[in-house]
Structures are given as C-alpha cells and as structure tokens.
Design a protein around this motif. Structure first.
Motif, PDB file in Angstrom:
ATOM      1  N   PRO A 194     -10.542  -7.527   2.266  1.00  0.00           N
ATOM      2  CA  PRO A 194     -10.548  -8.506   0.889  1.00  0.00           C
ATOM      3  C   PRO A 194     -11.799  -8.754   0.401  1.00  0.00           C
ATOM      4  O   PRO A 194     -13.327  -8.748   0.645  1.00  0.00           O
ATOM      5  CB  PRO A 194      -9.787 -10.050   1.234  1.00  0.00           C
ATOM      6  CG  PRO A 194      -9.701 -10.238   3.036  1.00  0.00           C
ATOM      7  CD  PRO A 194     -10.329  -9.098   3.297  1.00  0.00           C
ATOM      8  N   GLY A 195     -11.740  -8.644  -1.411  1.00  0.00           N
ATOM      9  CA  GLY A 195     -12.209  -8.248  -1.816  1.00  0.00           C
ATOM     10  C   GLY A 195     -13.195  -7.145  -2.669  1.00  0.00           C
ATOM     11  O   GLY A 195     -14.357  -7.081  -2.871  1.00  0.00           O
ATOM     12  N   VAL A 196     -13.089  -6.618  -1.276  1.00  0.00           N
ATOM     13  CA  VAL A 196     -13.737  -4.771  -1.380  1.00  0.00           C
ATOM     14  C   VAL A 196     -13.355  -4.336  -2.717  1.00  0.00           C
ATOM     15  O   VAL A 196     -12.159  -4.253  -2.840  1.00  0.00           O
ATOM     16  CB  VAL A 196     -13.803  -4.242   0.157  1.00  0.00           C
ATOM     17  CG1 VAL A 196     -14.179  -3.376  -0.245  1.00  0.00           C
ATOM     18  CG2 VAL A 196     -14.633  -5.312   0.976  1.00  0.00           C
ATOM     19  N   GLU A 197     -13.385  -3.701  -3.945  1.00  0.00           N
ATOM     20  CA  GLU A 197     -13.009  -2.947  -4.759  1.00  0.00           C
ATOM     21  C   GLU A 197     -12.590  -1.938  -4.249  1.00  0.00           C
ATOM     22  O   GLU A 197     -11.251  -1.279  -4.805  1.00  0.00           O
ATOM     23  CB  GLU A 197     -14.497  -2.021  -5.591  1.00  0.00           C
ATOM     24  CG  GLU A 197     -13.811  -1.692  -7.217  1.00  0.00           C
ATOM     25  CD  GLU A 197     -12.628  -2.683  -7.933  1.00  0.00           C
ATOM     26  OE1 GLU A 197     -12.417  -2.086  -8.714  1.00  0.00           O
ATOM     27  OE2 GLU A 197     -13.035  -3.231  -8.022  1.00  0.00           O
ATOM     28  N   TYR A 198     -12.628  -1.083  -3.209  1.00  0.00           N
ATOM     29  CA  TYR A 198     -12.052  -0.087  -2.757  1.00  0.00           C
ATOM     30  C   TYR A 198     -10.169  -0.265  -2.661  1.00  0.00           C
ATOM     31  O   TYR A 198      -9.437   0.550  -2.723  1.00  0.00           O
ATOM     32  CB  TYR A 198     -12.387   0.779  -1.349  1.00  0.00           C
ATOM     33  CG  TYR A 198     -11.940   2.007  -0.889  1.00  0.00           C
ATOM     34  CD1 TYR A 198     -11.391   2.997  -1.527  1.00  0.00           C
ATOM     35  CD2 TYR A 198     -11.216   1.907   0.726  1.00  0.00           C
ATOM     36  CE1 TYR A 198     -11.040   3.837  -0.769  1.00  0.00           C
ATOM     37  CE2 TYR A 198     -10.454   3.172   0.721  1.00  0.00           C
ATOM     38  CZ  TYR A 198     -10.589   4.120   0.505  1.00  0.00           C
ATOM     39  OH  TYR A 198      -9.892   5.410   0.876  1.00  0.00           O
ATOM     40  N   ARG A 199     -10.148  -1.636  -1.975  1.00  0.00           N
ATOM     41  CA  ARG A 199      -8.340  -2.195  -2.011  1.00  0.00           C
ATOM     42  C   ARG A 199      -8.381  -2.154  -3.085  1.00  0.00           C
ATOM     43  O   ARG A 199      -7.347  -1.517  -3.094  1.00  0.00           O
ATOM     44  CB  ARG A 199      -8.448  -3.482  -0.962  1.00  0.00           C
ATOM     45  CG  ARG A 199      -7.906  -3.926  -0.036  1.00  0.00           C
ATOM     46  CD  ARG A 199      -8.126  -5.470   0.668  1.00  0.00           C
ATOM     47  NE  ARG A 199      -7.268  -5.544   1.641  1.00  0.00           N
ATOM     48  CZ  ARG A 199      -6.693  -7.091   1.515  1.00  0.00           C
ATOM     49  NH1 ARG A 199      -6.675  -8.446   1.557  1.00  0.00           N
ATOM     50  NH2 ARG A 199      -6.200  -7.371   3.194  1.00  0.00           N
ATOM     51  N   ASN A 200      -8.358  -2.813  -4.278  1.00  0.00           N
ATOM     52  CA  ASN A 200      -8.019  -2.293  -5.152  1.00  0.00           C
ATOM     53  C   ASN A 200      -7.333  -0.996  -5.869  1.00  0.00           C
ATOM     54  O   ASN A 200      -5.943  -0.857  -6.047  1.00  0.00           O
ATOM     55  CB  ASN A 200      -8.347  -2.669  -6.381  1.00  0.00           C
ATOM     56  CG  ASN A 200      -9.214  -4.379  -6.303  1.00  0.00           C
ATOM     57  OD1 ASN A 200      -8.192  -5.109  -5.386  1.00  0.00           O
ATOM     58  ND2 ASN A 200     -10.025  -4.941  -7.434  1.00  0.00           N
ATOM     59  N   VAL A 201      -8.050   0.136  -5.778  1.00  0.00           N
ATOM     60  CA  VAL A 201      -7.625   0.938  -5.564  1.00  0.00           C
ATOM     61  C   VAL A 201      -6.284   1.728  -4.987  1.00  0.00           C
ATOM     62  O   VAL A 201      -5.735   2.193  -5.000  1.00  0.00           O
ATOM     63  CB  VAL A 201      -8.650   1.851  -4.965  1.00  0.00           C
ATOM     64  CG1 VAL A 201      -8.603   3.521  -5.301  1.00  0.00           C
ATOM     65  CG2 VAL A 201     -10.317   2.214  -6.041  1.00  0.00           C
ATOM     66  N   ILE A 202      -6.733   1.116  -4.002  1.00  0.00           N
ATOM     67  CA  ILE A 202      -5.285   1.761  -2.269  1.00  0.00           C
ATOM     68  C   ILE A 202      -4.448   1.247  -3.156  1.00  0.00           C
ATOM     69  O   ILE A 202      -3.370   1.443  -2.887  1.00  0.00           O
ATOM     70  CB  ILE A 202      -5.289   0.818  -0.907  1.00  0.00           C
ATOM     71  CG1 ILE A 202      -6.813   1.716  -0.521  1.00  0.00           C
ATOM     72  CG2 ILE A 202      -4.388   1.702   0.116  1.00  0.00           C
ATOM     73  CD1 ILE A 202      -7.311   1.706   0.680  1.00  0.00           C
ATOM     74  N   SER A 203      -4.521  -0.989  -4.116  1.00  0.00           N
ATOM     75  CA  SER A 203      -3.467  -1.201  -3.856  1.00  0.00           C
ATOM     76  C   SER A 203      -2.404  -0.712  -5.424  1.00  0.00           C
ATOM     77  O   SER A 203      -1.659  -0.451  -5.532  1.00  0.00           O
ATOM     78  CB  SER A 203      -3.716  -2.891  -4.696  1.00  0.00           C
ATOM     79  OG  SER A 203      -2.567  -3.278  -5.340  1.00  0.00           O
ATOM     80  N   VAL A 204      -3.453   0.212  -6.682  1.00  0.00           N
ATOM     81  CA  VAL A 204      -2.562   1.005  -7.156  1.00  0.00           C
ATOM     82  C   VAL A 204      -1.838   1.561  -7.075  1.00  0.00           C
ATOM     83  O   VAL A 204      -0.863   1.992  -7.304  1.00  0.00           O
ATOM     84  CB  VAL A 204      -3.755   1.210  -8.329  1.00  0.00           C
ATOM     85  CG1 VAL A 204      -3.395   2.101  -9.081  1.00  0.00           C
ATOM     86  CG2 VAL A 204      -4.493   0.126  -8.602  1.00  0.00           C
ATOM     87  N   LYS A 205      -2.568   2.653  -6.376  1.00  0.00           N
ATOM     88  CA  LYS A 205      -1.534   3.610  -5.032  1.00  0.00           C
ATOM     89  C   LYS A 205      -0.362   3.085  -4.927  1.00  0.00           C
ATOM     90  O   LYS A 205       1.017   3.449  -4.869  1.00  0.00           O
ATOM     91  CB  LYS A 205      -2.305   4.190  -4.494  1.00  0.00           C
ATOM     92  CG  LYS A 205      -3.946   5.135  -4.657  1.00  0.00           C
ATOM     93  CD  LYS A 205      -3.965   5.642  -3.516  1.00  0.00           C
ATOM     94  CE  LYS A 205      -5.332   6.716  -3.577  1.00  0.00           C
ATOM     95  NZ  LYS A 205      -5.836   7.524  -2.843  1.00  0.00           N
ATOM     96  N   LEU A 206      -0.110   1.785  -3.525  1.00  0.00           N
ATOM     97  CA  LEU A 206       1.000   1.456  -3.178  1.00  0.00           C
ATOM     98  C   LEU A 206       2.003   1.013  -4.772  1.00  0.00           C
ATOM     99  O   LEU A 206       3.004   1.549  -3.957  1.00  0.00           O
ATOM    100  CB  LEU A 206       1.074   0.337  -2.473  1.00  0.00           C
ATOM    101  CG  LEU A 206       0.402   0.589  -1.156  1.00  0.00           C
ATOM    102  CD1 LEU A 206      -0.254  -0.735  -0.439  1.00  0.00           C
ATOM    103  CD2 LEU A 206       1.055   1.270   0.141  1.00  0.00           C
ATOM    104  N   ASN A 207       1.582   0.202  -5.851  1.00  0.00           N
ATOM    105  CA  ASN A 207       2.189   0.035  -6.620  1.00  0.00           C
ATOM    106  C   ASN A 207       2.664   1.310  -7.268  1.00  0.00           C
ATOM    107  O   ASN A 207       3.594   1.298  -7.784  1.00  0.00           O
ATOM    108  CB  ASN A 207       1.313  -0.861  -7.573  1.00  0.00           C
ATOM    109  CG  ASN A 207       0.967  -2.813  -6.703  1.00  0.00           C
ATOM    110  OD1 ASN A 207       1.510  -2.950  -6.376  1.00  0.00           O
ATOM    111  ND2 ASN A 207       0.257  -3.027  -7.814  1.00  0.00           N
ATOM    112  N   ALA A 208       2.325   2.551  -7.674  1.00  0.00           N
ATOM    113  CA  ALA A 208       3.292   2.670  -8.353  1.00  0.00           C
ATOM    114  C   ALA A 208       3.924   3.817  -7.296  1.00  0.00           C
ATOM    115  O   ALA A 208       5.303   4.345  -7.880  1.00  0.00           O
ATOM    116  CB  ALA A 208       1.759   4.700  -8.086  1.00  0.00           C
TER     117      ALA A 208
END
Length: 214
Positions: A194-208
């Motif tokens: 948690p808190g690592v920027e890379y996690r947000n990238v993966i989150s965007v992919k899942l949301n898409a």
C-alpha cells in the motif's frame, strides 16, 4: 658442569629430532597447503580484479557504441564482452542496454536476442528476471503470447512477483482472456505494498475491466 649441559642439549636435540621425525612431514604438508592456498587466493583476487577492469572497459565501449548509434560497433563490443567476460555483471548490464537501444529503434529481433542472452547467462538472478520481464514485453508486442507467458513462468526472486503478475495480466488481456487477466492483476495488486504508486496503475487496469479493487 659443561658435560652436564652438553647432555641436556643432546637430550633436547634428541627430543626435537624425535618430534620432527614423527610430525615433520605433516607440518610440512600443512604449511605447503596453507601457503599454496594463500598464493592461490592472491592469484584469484588479482585475476578477478583484472577481469573486472577489462569487462568494465568493454562495457564502456558498448555504452559509447550505443550512444553513437553505430550498430556495427555495438555488435562487435557486445560480442567481445559476451565471449570473454560473459559471467560478469558488466556483460549483463550491457545486454540490457543493447536491448533497450534496439527496442527504441524498432529493431525487435536484436532486442529479443540481447534479452534472451541476459536471461540465459547473467550471473545475477535480479538481472535475469529483469531480462525475462522485458523479453516478455517484446514478445507481447509481436503477439507471441505463449512464449511471453513462458518467460514469466521461470523462477524469479519474490520481489518481482507483482511485476510478473501485472505483465501476465497484460498478456491474458491481449489474448482475450478477461477472467485470467483480472486474476493476474488482482495478484499484482495484492503483492504490491500500500502507498506504492505502482499499485494505482494496477488499480486503473482493474477498474477498466469493471473490477473494484476495494
């Protein structure tokens, strides 16, 4: 008095002779092994330092060739580095550099060859993993999906787990397998702190893909 001292000296000499006759060969052997090992270690250290310096020089030559964009010089310098100092870190780093330069120019076959060499020959597991992940991305670009997945199936250090899963998700998505893509992205998300920027990238992919990471 002198005779008494002579007898004591003779007795000491006899004791020394007896001791040497019993243990002399062993002591000599141990000394030879110890001194030989010391000399061998010094020789090995010298050889390693020399190898390192020569590999560094060739690594600098590869970098200069890459910066100049001279493919013939790149091939020659990197070829010499692989042939003579293939087990060094400098050779692996040079391979990654050559692959990136080739990829930037659209020379994907050259990039694939350099990354394959690093993945198969690097002495450092982290550099091997880096090469395999980049090679998987190159193979994804050429739609060689099964080959790309095979590269990611290789054993790698655990710190690469999230990146590997993320790339697997990209490949499955390109293949049209949405379910496996979501599964891989979720694994990547869970393995990223948690808190690592890379996690947000993966989150965007899942949301898409219609998935809520929460």
């Amino acid at each position: 008095m002198a005779t008494h001292l002579d007898l004591e000296e003779q007795e000491q000499l006899d004791q020394i002779k007896h001791f040497w006759n019993k243990w002399g060969t062993l002591i000599t052997t141990v000394l030879v092994i110890v001194l030989g090992g010391f000399a061998a270690w010094n020789g090995y250290q010298y050889w390693q330092n020399r190898q390192g310096m020569q590999a560094s020089a060739l690594g600098s030559a590869v970098e200069a060739a890459v910066n100049s964009g001279d493919k013939a010089r790149i091939d020659q310098a990197f070829g010499d580095l692989r042939s003579n100092y293939g087990g060094t870190l400098q050779a692996a780093h040079a391979g990654l550099l050559v692959a990136k330069a080739a990829s930037d120019k659209g020379q994907m076959d050259d990039a694939k060859a350099a990354l394959t060499w690093v993945a198969d020959n690097a002495s450092d597991d982290g550099l091997k993993a880096t090469a395999r992940i980049r090679l998987a991305a190159v193979l994804l670009g050429s739609q060689s999906y099964d080959e790309a997945l095979k590269q990611l199936d290789a054993k790698m250090p655990t710190e690469f787990d999230a990146v590997v899963a993320d790339h697997q998700g990209d490949i499955y998505l390109a293949k049209g397998d949405k379910a496996k893509a979501i599964e891989a992205y979720r694994t990547a998300y869970q393995k990223t702190a948690p808190g690592v920027e890379y996690r947000n990238v993966i989150s965007v992919k899942l949301n898409a893909l219609g998935e809520d990471v929460k």
